[in-house]
Each structure stands twice: as structure tokens, then as C-alpha cells.
Design a protein around this motif. Structure first.
Motif, PDB file in Angstrom:
ATOM      1  N   LEU A   1       3.710  45.124 -18.669  1.00  0.00           N
ATOM      2  CA  LEU A   1       2.373  44.530 -18.805  1.00  0.00           C
ATOM      3  C   LEU A   1       1.686  44.991 -20.081  1.00  0.00           C
ATOM      4  CD1 LEU A   1       0.276  42.821 -17.088  1.00  0.00           C
ATOM      5  CD2 LEU A   1      -0.658  45.021 -16.400  1.00  0.00           C
ATOM      6  N   ASP A   2       1.078  44.052 -20.791  1.00  0.00           N
ATOM      7  CA  ASP A   2       0.375  44.342 -22.043  1.00  0.00           C
ATOM      8  C   ASP A   2      -1.062  44.772 -21.727  1.00  0.00           C
ATOM      9  OD1 ASP A   2      -1.126  44.208 -24.396  1.00  0.00           O
ATOM     10  OD2 ASP A   2       0.068  42.578 -25.211  1.00  0.00           O
ATOM     11  N   PRO A   3      -1.448  46.025 -22.010  1.00  0.00           N
ATOM     12  CA  PRO A   3      -2.798  46.488 -21.653  1.00  0.00           C
ATOM     13  C   PRO A   3      -3.913  45.705 -22.335  1.00  0.00           C
ATOM     14  CG  PRO A   3      -1.371  48.342 -22.144  1.00  0.00           C
ATOM     15  CD  PRO A   3      -0.633  47.107 -22.564  1.00  0.00           C
ATOM     16  N   GLN A   4      -3.708  45.315 -23.592  1.00  0.00           N
ATOM     17  CA  GLN A   4      -4.751  44.559 -24.280  1.00  0.00           C
ATOM     18  C   GLN A   4      -4.908  43.175 -23.671  1.00  0.00           C
ATOM     19  OE1 GLN A   4      -7.000  45.571 -26.280  1.00  0.00           O
ATOM     20  NE2 GLN A   4      -7.930  43.555 -26.597  1.00  0.00           N
TER      21      GLN A   4
ATOM     22  N   HIS B   1      11.315  45.500 -13.226  1.00  0.00           N
ATOM     23  CA  HIS B   1      10.477  44.405 -12.752  1.00  0.00           C
ATOM     24  C   HIS B   1      11.280  43.257 -12.161  1.00  0.00           C
ATOM     25  CE1 HIS B   1       7.813  40.859 -13.214  1.00  0.00           C
ATOM     26  NE2 HIS B   1       6.833  41.727 -13.046  1.00  0.00           N
ATOM     27  N   ASN B   2      10.781  42.728 -11.064  1.00  0.00           N
ATOM     28  CA  ASN B   2      11.299  41.513 -10.453  1.00  0.00           C
ATOM     29  C   ASN B   2      10.341  40.370 -10.792  1.00  0.00           C
ATOM     30  OD1 ASN B   2      12.259  39.460  -8.835  1.00  0.00           O
ATOM     31  ND2 ASN B   2      11.832  40.484  -6.890  1.00  0.00           N
ATOM     32  N   PRO B   3      10.761  39.436 -11.683  1.00  0.00           N
ATOM     33  CA  PRO B   3      12.129  39.146 -12.111  1.00  0.00           C
ATOM     34  C   PRO B   3      12.511  39.631 -13.510  1.00  0.00           C
ATOM     35  CG  PRO B   3      10.753  37.277 -12.633  1.00  0.00           C
ATOM     36  CD  PRO B   3       9.835  38.317 -11.998  1.00  0.00           C
ATOM     37  N   ALA B   4      11.601  40.196 -14.286  1.00  0.00           N
ATOM     38  CA  ALA B   4      11.837  40.358 -15.727  1.00  0.00           C
ATOM     39  C   ALA B   4      12.795  41.480 -16.076  1.00  0.00           C
ATOM     40  CB  ALA B   4      10.499  40.578 -16.451  1.00  0.00           C
ATOM     41  N   GLY B   5      12.994  42.450 -15.177  1.00  0.00           N
ATOM     42  CA  GLY B   5      13.946  43.513 -15.450  1.00  0.00           C
ATOM     43  C   GLY B   5      13.454  44.617 -16.358  1.00  0.00           C
TER      44      GLY B   5
ATOM     45  N   VAL C   1      -2.650  47.490  -7.603  1.00  0.00           N
ATOM     46  CA  VAL C   1      -1.678  47.489  -6.510  1.00  0.00           C
ATOM     47  C   VAL C   1      -0.300  47.629  -7.139  1.00  0.00           C
ATOM     48  CG1 VAL C   1      -0.681  46.184  -4.594  1.00  0.00           C
ATOM     49  CG2 VAL C   1      -3.155  46.085  -5.024  1.00  0.00           C
ATOM     50  N   GLU C   2       0.331  48.777  -6.917  1.00  0.00           N
ATOM     51  CA  GLU C   2       1.636  49.103  -7.502  1.00  0.00           C
ATOM     52  C   GLU C   2       2.730  48.829  -6.481  1.00  0.00           C
ATOM     53  OE1 GLU C   2       3.906  52.991  -9.493  1.00  0.00           O
ATOM     54  OE2 GLU C   2       2.079  53.264  -8.302  1.00  0.00           O
ATOM     55  N   ASP C   3       3.593  47.872  -6.779  1.00  0.00           N
ATOM     56  CA  ASP C   3       4.699  47.508  -5.895  1.00  0.00           C
ATOM     57  C   ASP C   3       5.969  48.147  -6.461  1.00  0.00           C
ATOM     58  OD1 ASP C   3       6.240  46.386  -3.945  1.00  0.00           O
ATOM     59  OD2 ASP C   3       5.807  44.301  -4.465  1.00  0.00           O
ATOM     60  N   ASN C   4       6.604  49.026  -5.690  1.00  0.00           N
ATOM     61  CA  ASN C   4       7.667  49.848  -6.268  1.00  0.00           C
ATOM     62  C   ASN C   4       8.905  49.932  -5.381  1.00  0.00           C
ATOM     63  OD1 ASN C   4       8.843  51.579  -8.177  1.00  0.00           O
ATOM     64  ND2 ASN C   4       8.140  53.385  -7.084  1.00  0.00           N
ATOM     65  N   PRO C   5       9.581  48.817  -5.133  1.00  0.00           N
ATOM     66  CA  PRO C   5      10.771  48.880  -4.277  1.00  0.00           C
ATOM     67  C   PRO C   5      12.013  49.407  -4.982  1.00  0.00           C
ATOM     68  CG  PRO C   5      10.370  46.624  -4.964  1.00  0.00           C
ATOM     69  CD  PRO C   5       9.218  47.435  -5.479  1.00  0.00           C
ATOM     70  N   TYR C   6      12.027  49.410  -6.324  1.00  0.00           N
ATOM     71  CA  TYR C   6      13.238  49.726  -7.077  1.00  0.00           C
ATOM     72  C   TYR C   6      13.173  51.061  -7.817  1.00  0.00           C
ATOM     73  CZ  TYR C   6      13.368  44.640  -6.525  1.00  0.00           C
ATOM     74  OH  TYR C   6      13.323  43.388  -6.008  1.00  0.00           O
TER      75      TYR C   6
ATOM     76  N   TYR D   1      -1.933  43.192  -9.607  1.00  0.00           N
ATOM     77  CA  TYR D   1      -0.661  43.402  -8.909  1.00  0.00           C
ATOM     78  C   TYR D   1       0.414  43.606  -9.965  1.00  0.00           C
ATOM     79  CZ  TYR D   1       3.660  42.366  -6.435  1.00  0.00           C
ATOM     80  OH  TYR D   1       4.938  42.429  -5.934  1.00  0.00           O
ATOM     81  N   THR D   2       1.122  44.740  -9.896  1.00  0.00           N
ATOM     82  CA  THR D   2       2.115  45.046 -10.926  1.00  0.00           C
ATOM     83  C   THR D   2       3.354  45.678 -10.313  1.00  0.00           C
ATOM     84  OG1 THR D   2       2.488  46.243 -13.010  1.00  0.00           O
ATOM     85  CG2 THR D   2       1.051  47.301 -11.399  1.00  0.00           C
ATOM     86  N   ILE D   3       4.511  45.396 -10.918  1.00  0.00           N
ATOM     87  CA  ILE D   3       5.791  45.993 -10.540  1.00  0.00           C
ATOM     88  C   ILE D   3       6.259  46.798 -11.752  1.00  0.00           C
ATOM     89  CG2 ILE D   3       8.128  45.569  -9.688  1.00  0.00           C
ATOM     90  CD1 ILE D   3       7.149  42.787  -8.808  1.00  0.00           C
TER      91      ILE D   3
END
Length: 458
Positions: A182-185, A211-215, A238-243, A205-207
Motif C-alpha cells: 500500500l502506498d502511504p501517500q 498479499h492476496n492477490p498481489a503477492g 484492519v490487518e488481515d494476516n493469514p499468511y 482493510y489491508t493484507i
């Protein structure tokens, strides 16, 4: 950089007396006799592009690069089986009863131990057990979002999350990514623009990991910058962290939650590091948020599945689960390497892709003029499947992209899948060179106002 404006005109978009954007008019088929009885929120419910592929992609003759199904072949099923047998014999009366809406104490304690591997210091009282991290996201959205609220997501974003936000009648604003995530700016500009337009932004919402799907994966510096923007904007993350524990290089990067306990709601899951069939995930949230999550959980399920919680807690207590995660990491690394080698050997000129350092997915960019959504039926005919990029955007973009999953097929099947896919892409490129694009100037759906995640040019 800026986020594109949310739609305020066009088919199905109406305005209230005060000029506010109302929800789109319903367009359900009249073949459904219950169409006039459904709640307005069902208008946003659509089939997942990945689920829709399952019936075809699971045929044995098809090499599926589509679904992110964990490979549990390396899980010691004899150990798991004996653990379950002992559980029933010794604790069956408890394990097969109703339980707490928050989740059983022993699994919440174990979850805190797991999160410590990524620098998260947590108390079991602040953990809420859920039916996978998918339900965790559903509960978080339920307690925070009203219809018409805005959720910020990376571009692209997890298709399951987009489905949840759509079901709760939220609008998604995509924010640009690059090779560090994710680009902070771009995030700062998106929040500013949306609030200036009078929109209510509820959370980001961030992974951050694989990242799914970007890797791609957010660097530690990037995570700190994102939190700085969130603090400036008073924005929940919201941090989604399955991987996060499935990295191929070095130690895990500290979770965003480890850097800020008050502004970050953390979602986790055992689906990728143990087995998805038990459906155990969790939310780690500030204490006040946890209270609301438990109430939402109790209204939805009374309690998460107790037997699954006992089973995973017993596995973690009696088996070298850290060593098992290392086995998974090596197995997935071998599969990633096979997919990348196949892409390098078989993709046509102009194709590029990300090189993940963990997780399950590669994000590929097609040569100009090709459309992954339109091409999918021809790929399935050639006995290879993928997920078109359009599944990962809420705004119609992504037709020049595709997600390729390497987690389940064997290395040999992955190479064969890239060979079949390469033939399909080359045929499409040859047709384009001969006849030109279907529409003058190409399809508007192939254009997008986002930066592409970092890519390795083929």
C-alpha cells in the motif's frame, strides 16, 4: 496519487432529497417469486468468481492455478487422527458441548502464543475466536459499518473481503499499491478526498504479508508510514494476516498490530498454518471493540465450533507446530519456484508478474490488449484455470491482470499449467495482432488509475 471517485451517476444510482447518493435500484430477476421480500442488503450479494470456478477447476484434467486451497498433504494425519481420538475419549463431554461466544480459554491462550512469533503482545481476554478469518472480517464490518460508509482497500484486494463489504452495503475505495504494498501517500490523499466529499471512511482493510492477490509484502518502514497516516487521519486499520508465518526468507516481519495496539484490529487464521476444514480464526481487538465482537458473534452463531477449538489447541500443545510450519514453508517455496520457472519459460513477450517471498499467489500482468476475463473460457477449454483480475476490484477494473496460485498443484503440474496458459496467451496475442482489439482503443475495463504492484518483467 488519488483514488477514483465513487459513482454518483449512472444506471441504478439515485439521489435523495438532500442530494445524497442512495442505494442502487434492485435488478433481480422476476423468475424468483421472493424478489420483493428480500432485504436491501441482498442486492450486494454476488457469487465469488473463485467459487464459481470450483466445479470446473477441480476436474482432474484441469490444472487449477485458481483457488488458494492449502496443501495439507504434508500434515501428519496420523498425529492429527490420534489427537482427535484422544480428545473424544478424554474430553469429549466438553469438546462436543456449547461453549463461550468469545471462544474457549485454552485456544485463546494458544493464539496469543502464535501471534508472538510476529511481535504481537496480546492478552487472551482481547481475542475473539471466529469461524475462520472470513467470519472475523464479517463481524468487524458488522459492528463498524452502516450502509453507504466507505472502506479503503488496496488495489487489488481480497475477493472475499470485497464480498463482505458489498453485502453490508459499503462502498469500497481502492488505494494504489507498489512493490512494497500500500502506498502511504495515496492513502493520505484518498482519505482527504473522500472526507472533503462528505463521505464517512470507517477503516482501512489491508493484507500486509504476501498479499492476496498481489503477492507483495509491506516493508517494516512502509508499515510505520501507513500507521503515521492512520494516526494523522484518525483512521482504524484492519490487518488481515493469514499468511504471515509462511514466508520463504528469514524471520516474519513484525505485524502492524505489534506497532500499534490501539488503532489496529488484527485478523488471524489457522486455515493456512494447520488445516482449513476446522474453520478457526480470530480477531484481536481493543477491549471495547472485543465486547461488541462477542455480542455480534453470539447473535450469529451462539459460539464458534467448540470441537474445532479443542482439536487445534490439542494439536498445538502436543505437536511441534513450529516445525510443521517450516515444512509448509519449504513445500510452498518449491511450488512457487516451479510456477516462476514455468512462467519464465512459457509466457509470451510483454507479460510480467510479481515474485512473492511467501504465501500462495503470483499477480500477473497481461500484454496490452488482452483481457483475462474474456479469455478464461478459452483457457478452461485448454485445461488450465486462473482467476481474472476483475474479481479483485470493486470498480470494474482489472481485466489485464490475473491471479495465479501455486499452493496446491505439484511442481510438475504447475509447470504444465504454465505451458498450457502460455499457449492460450500466445494465441490471444496472435489474434490481437491479426485483427486488432475488439473495441477501438481497447476496453475501458482494462484501464485503471492505480499503480501496479511490483513486477518481474518476463
Amino acid at each position: 496519487m488519488s483514488v477514483p471517485p465513487l459513482p454518483t451517476t449512472g444506471p441504478g444510482v439515485t439521489h435523495g432529497s438532500g442530494g445524497e447518493v442512495a442505494r442502487p435500484a434492485r435488478r433481480d430477476t422476476r423468475l424468483d417469486p421472493y424478489v420483493d421480500r428480500y432485504a436491501a442488503r441482498t442486492h450486494g450479494m454476488t457469487a465469488s468468481a473463485i467459487r464459481a470456478l470450483f466445479s470446473v477447476a477441480n476436474r482432474p484434467e484441469v490444472v487449477s492455478l485458481a483457488g488458494g486451497m492449502p496443501n495439507i498433504a504434508d500434515l501428519p494425519l496420523d498425529v492429527v487422527g490420534s489427537t482427535l481420538a484422544d480428545l473424544v475419549a478424554q474430553q469429549g463431554m466438553r469438546a462436543m458441548q456449547y461453549g463461550s461466544g468469545q471462544g474457549e480459554p485454552m485456544i485463546r491462550e494458544a493464539i496469543c502464543e502464535v501471534m508472538r512469533l510476529e511481535g504481537v503482545q496480546a492478552h487472551p481476554d482481547d481475542v475473539t475466536v471466529t469461524v475462520g478469518s472470513q467470519q472475523a472480517l464479517d463481524l468487524v464490518t458488522r459492528i463498524f459499518c452502516d450502509p453507504g460508509d466507505v472502506v479503503l482497500c488496496e488495489a487489488p484486494s481480497y475477493v472475499g473481503a470485497l464480498g463482505v463489504f458489498r453485502a453490508f452495503q459499503c462502498d469500497v475505495a481502492h488505494v494504489a499499491m507498489d512493490e512494497q504494498g500500500l502506498d502511504p501517500q495515496a492513502l493520505r490523499e484518498a482519505v482527504t478526498a473522500l472526507r472533503a466529499a462528505g463521505r464517512t471512511v470507517k477503516f482501512l482493510y489491508t493484507i500486509p504479508n504476501f498479499h492476496n492477490p498481489a503477492g507483495v509484502t509491506q516493508s517494516l518502514e512502509r508499515r510505520t508510514e501507513i500507521l503515521r497516516v492512520a494516526e494523522e487521519a484518525d483512521l482504524l486499520v484492519v490487518e488481515d494476516n493469514p499468511y504471515g508465518l509462511l514466508g520463504f526468507e528469514g524471520e516474519p516481519t513484525p505485524a502492524i498490530r505489534s506497532l500499534d495496539q490501539d488503532r489496529v484490529v488484527y485478523l488471524g487464521s489457522f486455515s493456512k498454518t494447520f488445516a482449513p476444514g476446522f474453520r478457526v480464526g480470530w480477531v484481536l481487538a481493543p477491549h471495547a471493540v472485543r465486547e461488541k465482537l462477542v455480542l455480534a458473534q453470539e447473535s450469529a452463531t451462539l459460539c464458534p465450533p467448540v470441537f474445532s477449538q479443542f482439536a487445534i489447541a490439542a494439536y498445538l500443545a502436543n505437536h511441534d507446530w513450529r516445525g510443521q510450519i517450516k515444512v509448509f514453508r519449504e513445500m510452498y517455496r518449491e511450488r512457487r519456484d516451479a510456477l516462476l520457472a514455468g512462467l519464465a519459460d512459457h509466457m509470451p513477450a510483454g507479460m510480467s508478474w510479481t515474485v512473492p517471498t511467501g504465501g500462495f499467489f503470483v499477480w500477473a500482468t497481461l500484454p496490452p490488449g488482452l483481457d483475462s476475463h474474456a479469455m478464461l473460457p478459452r483457457a478452461v477449454t485448454a485445461r488450465v484455470a486462473y482467476v481474472p483480475g476483475t474479481a479483485f476490484y470493486a470498480d470494474g477494473f482489472g481485466s489485464r491482470y490475473m491471479r495465479l496460485s501455486y499452493c496446491f498443484p505439484t511442481p510438475e503440474r504447475l509447470v504444465e499449467g504454465t505451458r498450457r496458459l502460455g499457449e492460450v496467451l500466445q494465441h490471444e496475442a496472435d489474434m490481437l495482432a491479426t485483427f486488432g482489439p475488439a473495441l477501438e482503443g481497447g476496453s475501458d475495463r482494462s484501464l485503471r488509475p492505480y499503480e501496479a504492484p511490483g513486477a518481474n518483467q518476463a
